[in-house]
Design an enzyme around this catalytic site. Structure first.
Site, PDB file in Angstrom:
ATOM      1  N   ARG A  74      15.452   4.601   5.825  1.00  6.99           N
ATOM      2  CA  ARG A  74      15.714   4.288   7.230  1.00  6.99           C
ATOM      3  C   ARG A  74      17.092   3.638   7.293  1.00  6.99           C
ATOM      4  O   ARG A  74      17.329   2.607   6.677  1.00  6.99           O
ATOM      5  CB  ARG A  74      14.640   3.357   7.778  1.00  6.99           C
ATOM      6  CG  ARG A  74      14.780   2.987   9.253  1.00  6.99           C
ATOM      7  CD  ARG A  74      13.506   2.268   9.716  1.00  6.99           C
ATOM      8  NE  ARG A  74      13.595   1.798  11.096  1.00  6.99           N
ATOM      9  CZ  ARG A  74      13.813   0.540  11.448  1.00  6.99           C
ATOM     10  NH1 ARG A  74      13.990  -0.409  10.512  1.00  6.99           N
ATOM     11  NH2 ARG A  74      13.860   0.183  12.712  1.00  6.99           N
ATOM     12  N   ASN A 150      15.880  -0.016  17.510  1.00  8.87           N
ATOM     13  CA  ASN A 150      15.160  -1.006  16.701  1.00  8.87           C
ATOM     14  C   ASN A 150      14.647  -2.161  17.561  1.00  8.87           C
ATOM     15  O   ASN A 150      15.396  -2.717  18.373  1.00  8.87           O
ATOM     16  CB  ASN A 150      16.085  -1.567  15.618  1.00  8.87           C
ATOM     17  CG  ASN A 150      15.396  -2.588  14.733  1.00  8.87           C
ATOM     18  OD1 ASN A 150      14.511  -2.249  13.953  1.00  8.87           O
ATOM     19  ND2 ASN A 150      15.784  -3.849  14.862  1.00  8.87           N
ATOM     20  N   GLU A 151      13.352  -2.497  17.407  1.00  5.36           N
ATOM     21  CA  GLU A 151      12.749  -3.671  18.049  1.00  5.36           C
ATOM     22  C   GLU A 151      13.330  -3.871  19.455  1.00  5.36           C
ATOM     23  O   GLU A 151      13.978  -4.887  19.748  1.00  5.36           O
ATOM     24  CB  GLU A 151      12.954  -4.901  17.168  1.00  5.36           C
ATOM     25  CG  GLU A 151      12.307  -4.732  15.797  1.00  5.36           C
ATOM     26  CD  GLU A 151      12.507  -5.909  14.857  1.00  5.36           C
ATOM     27  OE1 GLU A 151      13.159  -6.894  15.250  1.00  5.36           O
ATOM     28  OE2 GLU A 151      12.005  -5.847  13.712  1.00  5.36           O
ATOM     29  N   HIS A 218       6.221  -2.986  13.318  1.00  2.74           N
ATOM     30  CA  HIS A 218       6.844  -3.824  12.299  1.00  2.74           C
ATOM     31  C   HIS A 218       5.881  -4.965  11.977  1.00  2.74           C
ATOM     32  O   HIS A 218       5.476  -5.712  12.880  1.00  2.74           O
ATOM     33  CB  HIS A 218       8.188  -4.362  12.789  1.00  2.74           C
ATOM     34  CG  HIS A 218       9.219  -3.290  12.959  1.00  2.74           C
ATOM     35  ND1 HIS A 218      10.534  -3.571  13.292  1.00  2.74           N
ATOM     36  CD2 HIS A 218       9.146  -1.943  12.830  1.00  2.74           C
ATOM     37  CE1 HIS A 218      11.215  -2.432  13.363  1.00  2.74           C
ATOM     38  NE2 HIS A 218      10.390  -1.426  13.095  1.00  2.74           N
ATOM     39  N   TYR A 220       5.171  -8.319  10.233  1.00  2.00           N
ATOM     40  CA  TYR A 220       5.619  -9.562   9.589  1.00  2.00           C
ATOM     41  C   TYR A 220       4.537 -10.627   9.833  1.00  2.00           C
ATOM     42  O   TYR A 220       3.364 -10.388   9.592  1.00  2.00           O
ATOM     43  CB  TYR A 220       6.986  -9.969  10.130  1.00  2.00           C
ATOM     44  CG  TYR A 220       8.095  -9.012   9.716  1.00  2.00           C
ATOM     45  CD1 TYR A 220       8.544  -8.969   8.394  1.00  2.00           C
ATOM     46  CD2 TYR A 220       8.678  -8.138  10.635  1.00  2.00           C
ATOM     47  CE1 TYR A 220       9.552  -8.090   8.006  1.00  2.00           C
ATOM     48  CE2 TYR A 220       9.687  -7.255  10.245  1.00  2.00           C
ATOM     49  CZ  TYR A 220      10.115  -7.241   8.930  1.00  2.00           C
ATOM     50  OH  TYR A 220      11.104  -6.381   8.539  1.00  2.00           O
ATOM     51  N   GLU A 247       8.662  -1.246   9.461  1.00  2.00           N
ATOM     52  CA  GLU A 247       9.230  -2.362   8.702  1.00  2.00           C
ATOM     53  C   GLU A 247       8.082  -3.273   8.282  1.00  2.00           C
ATOM     54  O   GLU A 247       7.100  -3.419   9.017  1.00  2.00           O
ATOM     55  CB  GLU A 247      10.209  -3.199   9.535  1.00  2.00           C
ATOM     56  CG  GLU A 247      11.587  -2.646   9.730  1.00  2.00           C
ATOM     57  CD  GLU A 247      12.505  -3.661  10.422  1.00  2.00           C
ATOM     58  OE1 GLU A 247      12.222  -4.879  10.348  1.00  2.00           O
ATOM     59  OE2 GLU A 247      13.490  -3.216  11.032  1.00  2.00           O
ATOM     60  N   TRP A 276      11.416  -3.548   4.491  1.00  2.00           N
ATOM     61  CA  TRP A 276      12.719  -4.104   4.883  1.00  2.00           C
ATOM     62  C   TRP A 276      13.122  -5.129   3.836  1.00  2.00           C
ATOM     63  O   TRP A 276      12.361  -6.037   3.550  1.00  2.00           O
ATOM     64  CB  TRP A 276      12.638  -4.758   6.252  1.00  2.00           C
ATOM     65  CG  TRP A 276      13.978  -5.308   6.676  1.00  2.00           C
ATOM     66  CD1 TRP A 276      14.504  -6.526   6.351  1.00  2.00           C
ATOM     67  CD2 TRP A 276      14.982  -4.625   7.449  1.00  2.00           C
ATOM     68  NE1 TRP A 276      15.772  -6.646   6.881  1.00  2.00           N
ATOM     69  CE2 TRP A 276      16.083  -5.495   7.557  1.00  2.00           C
ATOM     70  CE3 TRP A 276      15.053  -3.363   8.038  1.00  2.00           C
ATOM     71  CZ2 TRP A 276      17.239  -5.143   8.244  1.00  2.00           C
ATOM     72  CZ3 TRP A 276      16.195  -3.030   8.728  1.00  2.00           C
ATOM     73  CH2 TRP A 276      17.272  -3.910   8.833  1.00  2.00           C
TER      74      TRP A 276
END
Length: 527
Positions: A74, A150-151, A218, A220, A247, A276
């Site tokens: 990516r 992205n985000e 993503h 986290y 991610e 990531w």
């Protein structure tokens, strides 16, 4: 009369030929919950992100990422929030992906945190960027997935909201001739804790004329339990929509992600994942680097976990069939020669062996212990092993991989014994950095532990003092206990061994009385 009618019917049929759907998906495309290639073969992403827009000279990263058996990279791009990536640069990135037999997920990073972070772009602006570099992308649908932004929204509400903005961006690209698979990131900095993407995904997917949209979550700190991870993945399975973990990391300042469950569930469900990130992180998240200073021979703890750990890339990645992956070439490489060890230390060794041969080309080698544990992968017929246990006998063998993803038979086994080092003598140091803070708390990340001795150590213990009134509320990458205001942190199983001058890190979070700006002090390190 009948013959005349028949003749007229045949003539009419000549003018009313079947018409192909105007927006039929080509190249990589969605099929139910799966992502497939043009030939219908399923493709499951296994790879990482590379911050190309900030490190445009680090083009060797593509080959290095491939050498660790990734099938996807990516690539971070910018249309103006940072130095723009031009048409020629994007074309070169696509070429590098193809040279290294990687599927290319191209993402526009300009949109990160829109509505919350100053300077962020809208999804409409991101769509305009893709249109500006369209000439580098058209015809590359077999190799490229376009990750629109992205985000794209932070934690603040914006107008238009995620669903409307994402739908408009998709339709704008389709009306401008993009037939690529499109990937869309979730709001809430990609973590979707308000479920804006989860609850609107079906409407967004149906708004795509090509029905070729992939949803990217993503993972986290929001995803720090198995229950949260499974529930989110289950929602997309129930909806019949394609999901990838676009991610994730092994720890984060907003909490400690459960990377073991993320990877295990992605593998068991056939979902793609992209860690990531390769190297070059800053702003307090340097611990997310998978290699140090873009050096493929210096895998970090996170890099070893992602590439060589359980359910990792080396064990689960399959090359795209467009590059000869799958079953198009059933012939495996020849068996490599017996490994030979040299440069043996207490924590490492150099291995080399006679190269294998193959009709479609050898792309790399995987090194294992006699029990089947992976010790790493390499693109050449040699490797430097690190992180080994002192005074331990290792029996190792090698398997070769070819361009179709086939693996050879195991080489003959070789044996070597690491030197004694023990890690019980010599010194170490510790230093903590306050990464972020607010009125009633703060995060210390990283607390860096450095082996300053001339021998490898196998354990470490760090102590430091919390200011009066402060309370520890969380920790990661260490076993932490508190006595009064003294904090004691001990290594975990995977980060205790440190070669001379090597470092590792852990982090903690603490609360404090409002207005008290004191921070921890008195860091010391011992065995």
């Amino acid at each position: 009369m009948r013959s005349l009618i028949t003749a007229l019917a045949c003539l009419l049929a000549m003018f009313v030929a079947p018409v192909a759907p105007a927006n039929a998906a080509v190249g990589i495309h969605v099929s139910g919950t799966k992502i497939v290639e043009a030939n219908g073969q399923e493709f499951v992403m296994r790879g990482t992100s590379h911050a190309h827009t900030w490190y445009p000279s680090q083009t060797k990263a593509f080959a290095d990422i491939k050498s660790l058996k990734a099938n996807t990279v990516r690539v971070v791009l910018s249309g103006g929030r940072w130095t723009p990536n031009s048409v020629s640069d994007v074309a070169n990135v696509v070429s590098l992906c193809k040279q290294n037999k990687l599927i290319c997920v191209l993402e526009n990073h300009d949109t990160t945190g829109y509505g919350e972070q100053s300077g962020a772009y809208t999804l409409d602006q991101a769509a305009n960027y893709w249109i500006s570099v369209k000439s580098a992308l058209v015809g590359q649908e077999d190799y490229v997935i376009v990750n629109i932004g992205n985000e794209p929204i932070g934690n603040n509400a914006v107008t238009p909201g995620w669903a409307a903005a994402t739908t408009a961006a998709i339709q704008k690209l389709r009306s401008n001739g993009f037939q690529h698979a499109l990937m869309v990131d979730a709001p809430n900095w990609g973590q979707d804790w308000q479920f804006g993407m989860r609850d609107n995904a079906r409407a967004v997917f149906d708004s795509d004329p090509a029905k070729n949209t992939i949803f990217s979550i993503h993972m986290y700190g929001v995803f720090d339990t198995a229950a949260e991870i499974n529930a989110y993945m289950d929602a997309f399975k129930t909806a019949g929509l394609p999901l990838v973990v676009g991610e994730f990391g092994f720890n984060h300042s907003d909490g400690n992600p459960d990377e073991d469950t993320i990877m295990a569930q992605a593998v068991s469900r056939g979902l793609g994942y992209l860690g990531w990130s390769w190297s070059g992180n800053g702003g307090g998240v340097e611990y997310l680097d998978q290699v140090t200073n873009f050096d493929v021979t210096q895998l970090t703890d996170w890099g070893r976990r992602l590439f060589n750990g359980a359910n990792g890339i080396a064990a689960t990645s399959k090359q795209a069939s467009i590059y000869g992956g799958g079953t198009t070439d059933p012939t495996p490489p020849s068996t490599p020669g017996t490994p030979s060890a040299s440069g043996i230390t207490s924590s490492g060794a150099n291995l080399s062996w006679t190269a294998a041969t193959d009709n479609v080309g050898v792309t790399g080698y995987d090194v294992y212990t006699s029990t089947g544990t992976s010790l790493g992968s390499t693109a050449t017929n040699s490797i430097t092993l690190t992180g080994l246990t002192p005074a331990t006998t290792y029996q190792v063998y090698v398997k070769a991989r070819d361009a179709a993803g086939n693996q050879s038979a195991a080489s003959p086994t070789a044996s070597f014994t690491t030197l004694s080092g023990g890690g019980t003598g010599g010194g170490c140091t510790a230093a903590g950095t306050v990464q972020s803070q607010w009125s009633t708390g703060y995060v210390v990340q990283p607390v860096t532990v450095t082996n300053t001795s001339t021998s490898t150590r196998s354990s470490w213990t760090v102590t430091f003092t919390l200011p009066v009134g402060h309370t520890l509320t969380g920790s990661w990458n260490a076993t932490v206990t508190v006595s009064g205001q003294t904090v004691t942190a001990k290594n975990l199983s995977y980060n205790g061994t440190l070669a001379p001058n090597a470092t590792t890190s852990f982090g903690v979070q603490a609360s404090r009385p409002s207005g008290n700006t004191s921070v921890p002090s008195g860091y010391t390190c011992a065995n």
